[in-house]
Design a protein around this motif. Structure first.
Motif, PDB file in Angstrom:
ATOM      1  N   GLY A 340      -5.739  93.191  99.874  1.00 43.12           N
ATOM      2  CA  GLY A 340      -6.020  92.334  98.733  1.00 43.12           C
ATOM      3  C   GLY A 340      -5.615  90.882  98.930  1.00 43.12           C
ATOM      4  O   GLY A 340      -6.454  89.968  98.813  1.00 43.12           O
ATOM      5  N   PRO A 341      -4.334  90.592  99.236  1.00 45.53           N
ATOM      6  CA  PRO A 341      -3.895  89.196  99.364  1.00 45.53           C
ATOM      7  C   PRO A 341      -4.669  88.375 100.403  1.00 45.53           C
ATOM      8  O   PRO A 341      -5.095  87.259 100.100  1.00 45.53           O
ATOM      9  CB  PRO A 341      -2.415  89.342  99.727  1.00 45.53           C
ATOM     10  CG  PRO A 341      -2.009  90.630  99.080  1.00 45.53           C
ATOM     11  CD  PRO A 341      -3.197  91.538  99.252  1.00 45.53           C
ATOM     12  N   PRO A 342      -4.889  88.893 101.645  1.00 43.62           N
ATOM     13  CA  PRO A 342      -5.669  88.084 102.583  1.00 43.62           C
ATOM     14  C   PRO A 342      -7.121  87.897 102.138  1.00 43.62           C
ATOM     15  O   PRO A 342      -7.723  86.853 102.415  1.00 43.62           O
ATOM     16  CB  PRO A 342      -5.588  88.867 103.899  1.00 43.62           C
ATOM     17  CG  PRO A 342      -5.094  90.216 103.546  1.00 43.62           C
ATOM     18  CD  PRO A 342      -4.313  90.080 102.309  1.00 43.62           C
ATOM     19  N   LEU A 343      -7.674  88.899 101.440  1.00 44.79           N
ATOM     20  CA  LEU A 343      -9.037  88.771 100.936  1.00 44.79           C
ATOM     21  C   LEU A 343      -9.134  87.641  99.917  1.00 44.79           C
ATOM     22  O   LEU A 343     -10.105  86.876  99.899  1.00 44.79           O
ATOM     23  CB  LEU A 343      -9.484  90.092 100.313  1.00 44.79           C
ATOM     24  CG  LEU A 343     -10.930  90.171  99.818  1.00 44.79           C
ATOM     25  CD1 LEU A 343     -11.902  89.930 100.968  1.00 44.79           C
ATOM     26  CD2 LEU A 343     -11.199  91.534  99.189  1.00 44.79           C
ATOM     27  N   ILE A 344      -8.107  87.533  99.071  1.00 49.95           N
ATOM     28  CA  ILE A 344      -8.053  86.438  98.104  1.00 49.95           C
ATOM     29  C   ILE A 344      -8.059  85.094  98.829  1.00 49.95           C
ATOM     30  O   ILE A 344      -8.763  84.151  98.440  1.00 49.95           O
ATOM     31  CB  ILE A 344      -6.786  86.560  97.230  1.00 49.95           C
ATOM     32  CG1 ILE A 344      -6.905  87.745  96.277  1.00 49.95           C
ATOM     33  CG2 ILE A 344      -6.540  85.278  96.441  1.00 49.95           C
ATOM     34  CD1 ILE A 344      -8.004  87.623  95.259  1.00 49.95           C
ATOM     35  N   GLY A 345      -7.274  84.987  99.896  1.00 46.75           N
ATOM     36  CA  GLY A 345      -7.213  83.749 100.661  1.00 46.75           C
ATOM     37  C   GLY A 345      -8.548  83.405 101.294  1.00 46.75           C
ATOM     38  O   GLY A 345      -8.973  82.234 101.297  1.00 46.75           O
ATOM     39  N   PHE A 346      -9.243  84.399 101.819  1.00 45.50           N
ATOM     40  CA  PHE A 346     -10.542  84.174 102.454  1.00 45.50           C
ATOM     41  C   PHE A 346     -11.556  83.662 101.435  1.00 45.50           C
ATOM     42  O   PHE A 346     -12.281  82.690 101.690  1.00 45.50           O
ATOM     43  CB  PHE A 346     -11.029  85.476 103.088  1.00 45.50           C
ATOM     44  CG  PHE A 346     -12.412  85.387 103.669  1.00 45.50           C
ATOM     45  CD1 PHE A 346     -12.627  84.757 104.894  1.00 45.50           C
ATOM     46  CD2 PHE A 346     -13.497  85.924 102.991  1.00 45.50           C
ATOM     47  CE1 PHE A 346     -13.907  84.673 105.426  1.00 45.50           C
ATOM     48  CE2 PHE A 346     -14.781  85.846 103.516  1.00 45.50           C
ATOM     49  CZ  PHE A 346     -14.985  85.214 104.741  1.00 45.50           C
ATOM     50  N   ILE A 347     -11.618  84.318 100.280  1.00 46.52           N
ATOM     51  CA  ILE A 347     -12.568  83.905  99.243  1.00 46.52           C
ATOM     52  C   ILE A 347     -12.202  82.529  98.693  1.00 46.52           C
ATOM     53  O   ILE A 347     -13.077  81.711  98.387  1.00 46.52           O
ATOM     54  CB  ILE A 347     -12.619  84.946  98.099  1.00 46.52           C
ATOM     55  CG1 ILE A 347     -13.163  86.274  98.639  1.00 46.52           C
ATOM     56  CG2 ILE A 347     -13.485  84.462  96.940  1.00 46.52           C
ATOM     57  CD1 ILE A 347     -13.133  87.407  97.628  1.00 46.52           C
ATOM     58  N   ALA A 348     -10.896  82.257  98.576  1.00 46.14           N
ATOM     59  CA  ALA A 348     -10.453  80.952  98.091  1.00 46.14           C
ATOM     60  C   ALA A 348     -10.901  79.837  99.038  1.00 46.14           C
ATOM     61  O   ALA A 348     -11.316  78.758  98.591  1.00 46.14           O
ATOM     62  CB  ALA A 348      -8.938  80.938  97.934  1.00 46.14           C
ATOM     63  N   ASP A 349     -10.824  80.085 100.356  1.00 46.53           N
ATOM     64  CA  ASP A 349     -11.283  79.084 101.327  1.00 46.53           C
ATOM     65  C   ASP A 349     -12.803  78.928 101.268  1.00 46.53           C
ATOM     66  O   ASP A 349     -13.326  77.820 101.406  1.00 46.53           O
ATOM     67  CB  ASP A 349     -10.873  79.505 102.745  1.00 46.53           C
ATOM     68  CG  ASP A 349      -9.402  79.239 103.023  1.00 46.53           C
ATOM     69  OD1 ASP A 349      -8.796  78.444 102.271  1.00 46.53           O
ATOM     70  OD2 ASP A 349      -8.861  79.831 103.969  1.00 46.53           O
ATOM     71  N   LEU A 350     -13.505  80.025 101.055  1.00 46.39           N
ATOM     72  CA  LEU A 350     -14.963  80.008 101.053  1.00 46.39           C
ATOM     73  C   LEU A 350     -15.512  79.405  99.767  1.00 46.39           C
ATOM     74  O   LEU A 350     -16.471  78.611  99.794  1.00 46.39           O
ATOM     75  CB  LEU A 350     -15.491  81.435 101.230  1.00 46.39           C
ATOM     76  CG  LEU A 350     -16.982  81.591 101.537  1.00 46.39           C
ATOM     77  CD1 LEU A 350     -17.310  80.957 102.883  1.00 46.39           C
ATOM     78  CD2 LEU A 350     -17.359  83.076 101.543  1.00 46.39           C
ATOM     79  N   LEU A 351     -14.906  79.766  98.637  1.00 40.26           N
ATOM     80  CA  LEU A 351     -15.392  79.304  97.326  1.00 40.26           C
ATOM     81  C   LEU A 351     -14.298  78.515  96.606  1.00 40.26           C
ATOM     82  O   LEU A 351     -14.233  77.313  96.684  1.00 40.26           O
ATOM     83  CB  LEU A 351     -15.852  80.503  96.494  1.00 40.26           C
ATOM     84  CG  LEU A 351     -16.996  81.334  97.093  1.00 40.26           C
ATOM     85  CD1 LEU A 351     -17.223  82.601  96.276  1.00 40.26           C
ATOM     86  CD2 LEU A 351     -18.269  80.505  97.175  1.00 40.26           C
ATOM     87  N   SER A 352     -13.417  79.246  95.898  1.00 36.77           N
ATOM     88  CA  SER A 352     -12.290  78.616  95.200  1.00 36.77           C
ATOM     89  C   SER A 352     -11.288  79.698  94.834  1.00 36.77           C
ATOM     90  O   SER A 352     -11.606  80.897  94.856  1.00 36.77           O
ATOM     91  CB  SER A 352     -12.764  77.902  93.931  1.00 36.77           C
ATOM     92  OG  SER A 352     -13.175  78.846  92.949  1.00 36.77           O
TER      93      SER A 352
END
Length: 383
Positions: A340-352
Motif C-alpha cells: 500500500g504505502p509504496p503504491l501511494i508514492g507511485f500514484i502521487a508521483d504520477l498524478l497527485s
C-alpha cells in the motif's frame, strides 16, 4: 474476579506487552540511525528486516501454534522479546544488528498469531466478541511506549538501558499472566504444516483484511506528508493527521466489541468500509485543517475493527485450525500493509497525493462490497 475475567485481564496485559516492546523499539529508531551513521536509504533497508522477519515467521507461527498450542508460543515469544529488544541496543555492528532486527520481526508475528489464537479461545468462553479490546490494548501500548521513549530520550538514557527497563517490565507482566493462559485442546483434523487451497471463507476475509491493512499502512506512512503538502498546515501541527487517525483507531477498537455484539460482524465490516471511504473523500475534497482532521478521524474509526473482526471470523474456519487460519489471513493482509504505502508514492508521483488517497477510499468501498455479496460464504456470520 472470576477465572474467566482473570484470563481476559492476563491476555490483555500480554497484548499490551507486545505493543510496548514494538513501540519501544520504534521510539529509538533515530538513535539507531545516529549510532551507525545511516543515511535515509540505509535506514530504510535496515527497517526492511522487520517485514522480512514477519513474513518468514507466518507459516512457522501457524505450525507452532497448531503443534504446541498458543500458550507455549506466547511464553516463548515474550521471552524472545525480552532478549532481542536489548540486543538491538547492545548491537555494535550492522552485521549483528541486521539479523537481530530480522529475528525481532519474526518474534512479532509469532506473538501476533499466538496472541490472537489465544484471544479466540477466550472469546469462545465469553460467547461474544471481545477481540477488539485486546487490539485496543496493543494500540494503547503503542502510545505508552512512545511516551516512555520520549522520556528516556529527554533523560538522555541510552537505548540499551531503555530496552532493558522495558524487558524487566515485560518479565513482570509475563510472570503475573502466564498461569492464566488457556491450554487449547489439539485438533489434529484441521490444519497442520501443509499447504491447501484456502476455503471461500478465508479467501473472502483475507481480501477484506488485505484492504484494511492497505488502508492502515498508507495512513501510518502518509498522514504526516498529506498534512504537510496538501493540507499545508503549519509545521508544528504536521503530526495532527497521524495523531487523530491513531487516536480514533485505538479508541475505536475498545468500542468495536460492543458494536459487533449489537449489530453483527458483517454490519461492522460494511460500516468500516463506508467510514474509510467517507473520511478520505472529505479529506480529499476539503483539504483544510479542520475537515482533513475530521476525515482522518473517520478513517481511524473505520480501520479500527477490520483486523479484530476479520481474525474472529477466520478463526472459525472448518478447514484449518485457528492458528493456521490466522496465519493464512495474516499473510494475505500483510501484503496489503507492504504494498500500500509504496503504491501511494507511485500514484502521487504520477498524478497527485490527493489522487493516491482516492485509492484508499476505493479500498474502503471494496471492504463494504466484499462483506455484502454472496453472504453464504460467511455461514453463521450473516447478521
Amino acid at each position: 474476579m472470576t477465572i474467566l475475567q482473570k484470563r481476559r485481564a492476563a491476555l490483555g496485559s500480554l497484548f499490551f506487552l507486545a505493543g510496548l516492546c514494538f513501540a519501544s523499539w520504534a521510539s529509538r529508531i533515530p538513535d539507531v540511525q545516529s549510532k551507525f551513521d545511516l543515511s535515509e536509504s540505509q535506514l530504510g533497508t535496515l527497517l526492511l528486516g522487520l517485514p522480512i522477519g514477519s513474513l518468514a515467521a507466518l507459516p512457522l507461527a501457524g505450525w507452532a501454534v497448531h503443534r504446541f498450542g498458543s500458550r507455549i508460543v506466547i511464553i516463548l515469544g515474550a521471552l524472545g522479546y525480552m532478549i532481542f529488544l536489548p540486543l538491538i541496543g547492545f548491537s555494535s555492528t550492522l552485521w549483528i544488528l541486521v539479523p537481530v532486527v530480522i529475528v525481532f520481526g519474526m518474534i512479532g508475528n509469532m506473538m501476533n498469531i499466538s496472541l490472537n489464537t489465544q484471544a479466540l479461545a477466550v472469546e469462545d468462553m465469553y460467547g461474544r466478541s471481545i477481540l477488539g479490546s485486546f487490539h485496543g490494548l496493543w494500540s494503547l501500548a503503542g502510545f505508552s511506549g512512545a511516551g516512555i521513549g520520549a522520556v528516556m530520550i529527554y533523560l538522555d538514557v541510552l537505548p540499551r538501558f531503555h530496552y532493558l527497563v522495558i524487558s524487566v517490565i515485560a518479565l513482570l507482566i509475563l510472570m503475573i499472566s502466564y498461569s492464566f493462559l488457556v491450554k487449547e485442546e489439539k485438533d489434529q483434523d484441521r490444519g497442520g504444516f501443509v499447504m491447501k487451497k484456502p476455503d471461500a471463507l478465508l479467501l473472502r476475509i483475507g481480501g477484506i483484511a488485505f484492504l484494511g491493512m492497505l488502508s492502515e499502512g498508507c495512513m501510518f506512512d502518509w498522514s504526516g506528508v498529506y498534512f504537510k503538502k496538501v493540507v499545508e498546515i503549519e509545521a508544528g501541527l504536521v503530526a495532527l493527521g497521524y495523531v487523530s487517525f491513531m487516536g480514533a483507531m485505538a479508541s475505536g477498537r475498545f468500542l468495536a466489541d460492543r458494536l459487533t455484539n449489537k449489530f453483527g460482524k458483517l454490519y461492522i465490516l460494511r460500516l468500516s468500509g463506508v467510514l474509510i471511504f467517507v473520511g478520505l473523500l472529505i479529506s480529499v475534497i476539503l483539504p483544510t485543517p479542520v475537515y482533513a482532521t475530521v476525515g482522518f478521524l473517520l478513517v481511524g474509526f473505520g480501520v479500527a475493527a477490520i483486523i479484530p473482526v476479520s481474525y474472529s471470523v477466520a478463526g472459525r474456519s472448518k478447514l484449518y485450525s485457528p492458528g493456521i487460519a490466522l496465519a493464512i489471513v495474516s499473510t494475505i493482509s500483510f501484503f496489503g500493509f507492504l504494498t500500500g504505502p509504496p503504491l501511494i508514492g507511485f500514484i502521487a508521483d504520477l498524478l497527485s497525493l490527493q489522487a493516491s488517497f482516492i485509492l484508499i477510499a476505493v479500498a474502503g468501498l471494496g471492504i463494504t462490497l466484499l462483506s455484502s455479496i454472496r453472504l453464504e460464504v460467511f455461514e453463521n456470520e450473516q447478521n
